[in-house]
Each structure stands twice: as structure tokens, then as C-alpha cells.
Write a protein that holds these residues in place. Structure first.
Motif, PDB file in Angstrom:
ATOM      1  N   THR A 153       6.929 109.884  63.648  1.00  0.00           N
ATOM      2  CA  THR A 153       7.389 108.488  63.633  1.00  0.00           C
ATOM      3  C   THR A 153       7.834 108.071  62.244  1.00  0.00           C
ATOM      4  N   ASN A 154       7.089 108.482  61.228  1.00  0.00           N
ATOM      5  CA  ASN A 154       7.443 108.119  59.856  1.00  0.00           C
ATOM      6  C   ASN A 154       8.782 108.719  59.428  1.00  0.00           C
ATOM      7  N   ALA A 155       9.036 109.968  59.828  1.00  0.00           N
ATOM      8  CA  ALA A 155      10.304 110.607  59.470  1.00  0.00           C
ATOM      9  C   ALA A 155      11.469 109.898  60.149  1.00  0.00           C
ATOM     10  N   VAL A 156      11.295 109.556  61.423  1.00  0.00           N
ATOM     11  CA  VAL A 156      12.356 108.856  62.151  1.00  0.00           C
ATOM     12  C   VAL A 156      12.590 107.476  61.538  1.00  0.00           C
ATOM     13  N   LYS A 157      11.513 106.759  61.248  1.00  0.00           N
ATOM     14  CA  LYS A 157      11.647 105.448  60.614  1.00  0.00           C
ATOM     15  C   LYS A 157      12.321 105.553  59.250  1.00  0.00           C
ATOM     16  N   GLY A 158      12.007 106.619  58.515  1.00  0.00           N
ATOM     17  CA  GLY A 158      12.630 106.821  57.209  1.00  0.00           C
ATOM     18  C   GLY A 158      14.137 106.996  57.327  1.00  0.00           C
ATOM     19  N   ALA A 159      14.579 107.755  58.345  1.00  0.00           N
ATOM     20  CA  ALA A 159      16.011 107.953  58.553  1.00  0.00           C
ATOM     21  C   ALA A 159      16.693 106.650  58.980  1.00  0.00           C
ATOM     22  N   LEU A 160      16.033 105.894  59.851  1.00  0.00           N
ATOM     23  CA  LEU A 160      16.603 104.611  60.291  1.00  0.00           C
ATOM     24  C   LEU A 160      16.687 103.623  59.129  1.00  0.00           C
ATOM     25  N   ALA A 161      15.652 103.632  58.263  1.00  0.00           N
ATOM     26  CA  ALA A 161      15.672 102.744  57.095  1.00  0.00           C
ATOM     27  C   ALA A 161      16.785 103.144  56.130  1.00  0.00           C
ATOM     28  N   LEU A 162      17.015 104.448  55.995  1.00  0.00           N
ATOM     29  CA  LEU A 162      18.098 104.932  55.131  1.00  0.00           C
ATOM     30  C   LEU A 162      19.445 104.448  55.657  1.00  0.00           C
ATOM     31  N   MET A 163      19.645 104.520  56.962  1.00  0.00           N
ATOM     32  CA  MET A 163      20.902 104.029  57.558  1.00  0.00           C
ATOM     33  C   MET A 163      21.083 102.539  57.306  1.00  0.00           C
ATOM     34  N   GLU A 164      20.007 101.802  57.521  1.00  0.00           N
ATOM     35  CA  GLU A 164      20.088 100.344  57.361  1.00  0.00           C
ATOM     36  C   GLU A 164      20.387  99.959  55.919  1.00  0.00           C
ATOM     37  N   GLU A 165      19.849 100.736  54.983  1.00  0.00           N
ATOM     38  CA  GLU A 165      20.019 100.404  53.567  1.00  0.00           C
ATOM     39  C   GLU A 165      21.357 100.883  53.008  1.00  0.00           C
ATOM     40  N   LYS A 166      21.758 102.124  53.330  1.00  0.00           N
ATOM     41  CA  LYS A 166      22.933 102.727  52.697  1.00  0.00           C
ATOM     42  C   LYS A 166      24.167 102.802  53.596  1.00  0.00           C
ATOM     43  N   TYR A 167      23.943 102.931  54.919  1.00  0.00           N
ATOM     44  CA  TYR A 167      25.084 103.176  55.805  1.00  0.00           C
ATOM     45  C   TYR A 167      25.116 102.242  57.018  1.00  0.00           C
ATOM     46  N   PRO A 168      24.944 100.943  56.833  1.00  0.00           N
ATOM     47  CA  PRO A 168      24.941 100.050  58.004  1.00  0.00           C
ATOM     48  C   PRO A 168      26.291 100.011  58.722  1.00  0.00           C
ATOM     49  N   THR A 169      27.373 100.023  57.947  1.00  0.00           N
ATOM     50  CA  THR A 169      28.710  99.974  58.556  1.00  0.00           C
ATOM     51  C   THR A 169      29.010 101.261  59.312  1.00  0.00           C
ATOM     52  N   GLN A 170      28.697 102.400  58.698  1.00  0.00           N
ATOM     53  CA  GLN A 170      28.951 103.685  59.351  1.00  0.00           C
ATOM     54  C   GLN A 170      28.121 103.832  60.622  1.00  0.00           C
ATOM     55  N   ALA A 171      26.871 103.349  60.577  1.00  0.00           N
ATOM     56  CA  ALA A 171      26.012 103.438  61.763  1.00  0.00           C
ATOM     57  C   ALA A 171      26.554 102.564  62.883  1.00  0.00           C
ATOM     58  N   ARG A 172      27.050 101.397  62.534  1.00  0.00           N
ATOM     59  CA  ARG A 172      27.589 100.482  63.538  1.00  0.00           C
ATOM     60  C   ARG A 172      28.839 101.058  64.193  1.00  0.00           C
ATOM     61  N   LEU A 173      29.624 101.812  63.432  1.00  0.00           N
ATOM     62  CA  LEU A 173      30.858 102.408  63.958  1.00  0.00           C
ATOM     63  C   LEU A 173      30.600 103.743  64.655  1.00  0.00           C
ATOM     64  N   GLY A 174      29.356 104.200  64.624  1.00  0.00           N
ATOM     65  CA  GLY A 174      29.031 105.483  65.253  1.00  0.00           C
ATOM     66  C   GLY A 174      29.441 106.682  64.427  1.00  0.00           C
ATOM     67  N   HIS A 175      29.550 106.498  63.105  1.00  0.00           N
ATOM     68  CA  HIS A 175      29.973 107.572  62.213  1.00  0.00           C
ATOM     69  C   HIS A 175      28.801 108.239  61.505  1.00  0.00           C
ATOM     70  N   VAL A 176      27.608 108.055  62.023  1.00  0.00           N
ATOM     71  CA  VAL A 176      26.422 108.731  61.472  1.00  0.00           C
ATOM     72  C   VAL A 176      25.969 109.787  62.471  1.00  0.00           C
TER      73      VAL A 176
ATOM     74  N   PHE B 235       4.387 111.851  52.125  1.00  0.00           N
ATOM     75  CA  PHE B 235       5.327 110.769  51.824  1.00  0.00           C
ATOM     76  C   PHE B 235       6.688 111.100  52.407  1.00  0.00           C
ATOM     77  N   VAL B 236       7.331 110.115  53.011  1.00  0.00           N
ATOM     78  CA  VAL B 236       8.678 110.308  53.534  1.00  0.00           C
ATOM     79  C   VAL B 236       9.666 110.265  52.371  1.00  0.00           C
ATOM     80  N   ARG B 237      10.511 111.290  52.301  1.00  0.00           N
ATOM     81  CA  ARG B 237      11.506 111.377  51.245  1.00  0.00           C
ATOM     82  C   ARG B 237      12.904 111.394  51.841  1.00  0.00           C
ATOM     83  N   ALA B 238      13.824 110.705  51.181  1.00  0.00           N
ATOM     84  CA  ALA B 238      15.236 110.755  51.540  1.00  0.00           C
ATOM     85  C   ALA B 238      15.996 111.197  50.300  1.00  0.00           C
ATOM     86  N   GLU B 239      16.644 112.371  50.370  1.00  0.00           N
ATOM     87  CA  GLU B 239      17.324 112.937  49.211  1.00  0.00           C
ATOM     88  C   GLU B 239      18.770 113.258  49.559  1.00  0.00           C
ATOM     89  N   GLN B 240      19.652 113.044  48.594  1.00  0.00           N
ATOM     90  CA  GLN B 240      21.066 113.383  48.803  1.00  0.00           C
ATOM     91  C   GLN B 240      21.261 114.866  48.544  1.00  0.00           C
TER      92      GLN B 240
END
Length: 295
Positions: free
Chosen positions: A94-117, A186-191
Motif C-alpha cells: 500500500t505504501n509503495a502504491v501511495k508513493g507512486a500516486l503521490a509522485l503523480m499528483e506532485e510532479k505529473y498531474p497533467t500527464q496523469a489526467r491525459l493518460g500519459h503516465v 521508507f518509500v523512495r521515489a528516484e529519477q
């Protein structure tokens, strides 16, 4: 009040569950030791390799020409989400999934809305979670943990690298659980792509490092960049693997304790129910004797 038969049945059921959770805890502890050794041995190498790549990339003209360093406007995103194949490990998945969703909301909200994620799932639980949410999920490497090895993870890294190089993705991120100890992850999000050159902290001059390349700067960097990217993803997967076993061991330990507490309560209920039944029988016998005596 429940009957004695019902209480005995519940006691037997909870006792059986406790034995299962205790066995699962022991299995997870054994797997954790091996997984912890693997990530402990790889982590220093991966960190030094990444540091070296970042330093070289900052100053080498050849490195700047690498297809893996080309930054462009972010329109299409790939997020590699590392989870597990099985549950019963607390909030790990659950934490990993939430981490990915939080990353989308923070960095890629437009891309997620357009279905480009797009999600590349390593681990079945992550694939199932994002498929339920309607995301495009790449499941080519979902079974990586069934035969975890560098070769297995290497294939996932190569697919992500090829997708970035040919323009299918403009950025690639990795979300995983970083292992600290059996009880803490700890959940990590790395480029992952494009490669970001190492930056010196504010106010601190970057160290002047002059590398001597042999056989040549071009050959070394051409070999170093893909290898480093693959190692970084492999480190993330090993981190997640150790975190999974630690989380499962902790969850099963807590479940075993809870089962023990429940057994105490059930035995107390059983004894009270039994005493009440005996008292009722005694009262019935005494009442019957008095009725016969007065007849």
C-alpha cells in the motif's frame, strides 16, 4: 452467550491461525537474512558507481551527448513501481502504491489526467492495484521476484532505457521501499532517466576530479552509463525485496501476538461459560430434589 462447542471451535481456529503466522514469521526471518546480506553488499557499490557517473557526466562532453542524458519537455512518463507478489506484509505494498500516486499528483498531474503516465510493475500486487485504478500497466516484468536475479531486473531496465532513448518516455522514475531494518522501510521515489549530474551542496565548491581514461573516455562512458542504470534499478529491487521480508516478519509477529491475546480471552470466555453451565445443572438438580422432597 456462545455455547461451549462454539467457543471450543473458535479456540481451535485461532490456535491453528497462530501456528501458521508463527511459521510464516520464521520463514520471513530466514529470507530476510539472505535479502539483507544481498542489499548490504550491493548498496556501497551502487552508490559509488552512481556518484562516479554523476561526476563524470557533469564535465564530460561525450557524456552530455548520451541519449540517456537528454532532457526534454515531459509529456509521457514511465513510473517503475516495485512491490511484492504476495500480501500478508502489512502496509508494504500500500505504501509503495501511495508513493507512486503521490509522485503523480506532485510532479505529473497533467500527464496523469491525459493518460500519459504508464506504470511498469515489478511485483504482482502493484500491477493489480494500478490496473484496478485504470492505469496503463506494463506487466512484462511482473514476475521478477519468482526468479530474482540481476539478469531478470536487467531486462526491465533495458526496456525502460530503450523506451526513453527512442522517445516513448520523456522521464522515468522508480518508486520502491528502501530497507533500513526489519521494522522500518521508507518509500523512495528516484529519477532514473534522464541522468542528472551530481550537484555540489549550496556554498560548497565542487571537487576538481581529473579522470584518466583507459582505453578511452568514449568507451568508458558508453559502457558505464547503461551499467550504472541497470545497477540502480537492481539496487531498488533488492531494497524492496529485503523490505518485503522485514515487513512480513513484523506483520506476522504482531499477528501471532494478537492471536495469543485472543486465545486468552476465548479461554476466559470458555471457563466462564463452563462454570455457568455447571452452576445451572447444580441448580436444576437441587430444584428437582426439593420438588421431590416436598411431594
Amino acid at each position: 452467550m456462545a455455547s461451549l462447542k462454539e467457543v471450543r471451535s473458535r479456540i481451535a481456529s485461532v490456535n491453528s491461525t497462530q501456528q501458521i503466522t508463527k511459521a510464516m514469521k520464521m520463514v520471513a526471518a530466514a529470507k530476510l537474512r539472505r535479502a539483507q546480506d544481498n542489499i548490504t553488499q550491493l548498496r556501497p557499490y551502487a552508490q559509488k558507481l552512481s556518484q562516479m557517473l554523476g561526476t563524470i557526466s557533469a564535465g564530460a562532453e561525450i557524456a552530455s551527448e548520451s541519449p540517456y542524458k537528454q532532457a526534454r519537455p515531459v509529456e509521457r512518463v514511465l513510473i517503475i513501481v516495485v512491490t511484492s507478489d504476495r500480501g500478508l506484509c502489512g502496509a508494504f505494498n500500500t505504501n509503495a502504491v501511495k508513493g507512486a500516486l503521490a509522485l503523480m499528483e506532485e510532479k505529473y498531474p497533467t500527464q496523469a489526467r491525459l493518460g500519459h503516465v504508464e506504470i511498469m510493475a515489478i511485483g504482482k500486487k502493484g500491477a493489480e492495484a494500478f490496473q484496478r485504478r485504470g492505469f496503463k500497466v506494463n506487466t512484462n516484468h511482473v514476475d521478477a521476484f519468482s526468479s530474482l536475479s540481476f539478469a531478470t531486473v536487467k531486462a526491465a531496465a533495458e526496456e525502460a532505457m530503450a523506451g526513453f532513448a527512442n522517445g516513448r518516455y520523456d522521464i522515468v522514475d522508480v518508486v520502491y521501499n528502501e530497507f533500513r531494518n526489519a521494522a522500518v522501510q521508507f518509500v523512495r521515489a528516484e529519477q532514473m532517466l534522464p541522468i542528472v549530474a551530481t550537484q555540489a551542496p549550496a556554498g560548497v565548491a565542487a571537487p576538481a576530479i581529473n579522470y584518466t581514461f583507459e582505453p578511452s573516455e568514449e568507451e568508458i562512458i558508453t559502457e558505464l552509463i547503461p551499467k550504472t542504470l541497470k545497477i540502480q534499478l537492481y539496487k531498488a529491487v533488492l531494497d524492496s525485496n529485503a523490505s518485503e521480508h522485514g515487513a512480513r516478519m513484523t506483520a506476522m509477529d504482531k499477528a501471532t501476538e494478537n492471536a495469543g491475546e485472543l486465545l486468552k480471552e476465548l479461554r476466559l470466555v470458555y471457563n466462564r461459560t463452563r462454570q455457568a453451565a455447571i452452576t445451572t445443572e447444580i441448580l436444576e438438580i437441587v430444584g428437582g430434589a426439593e420438588a421431590l422432597a416436598s411431594a
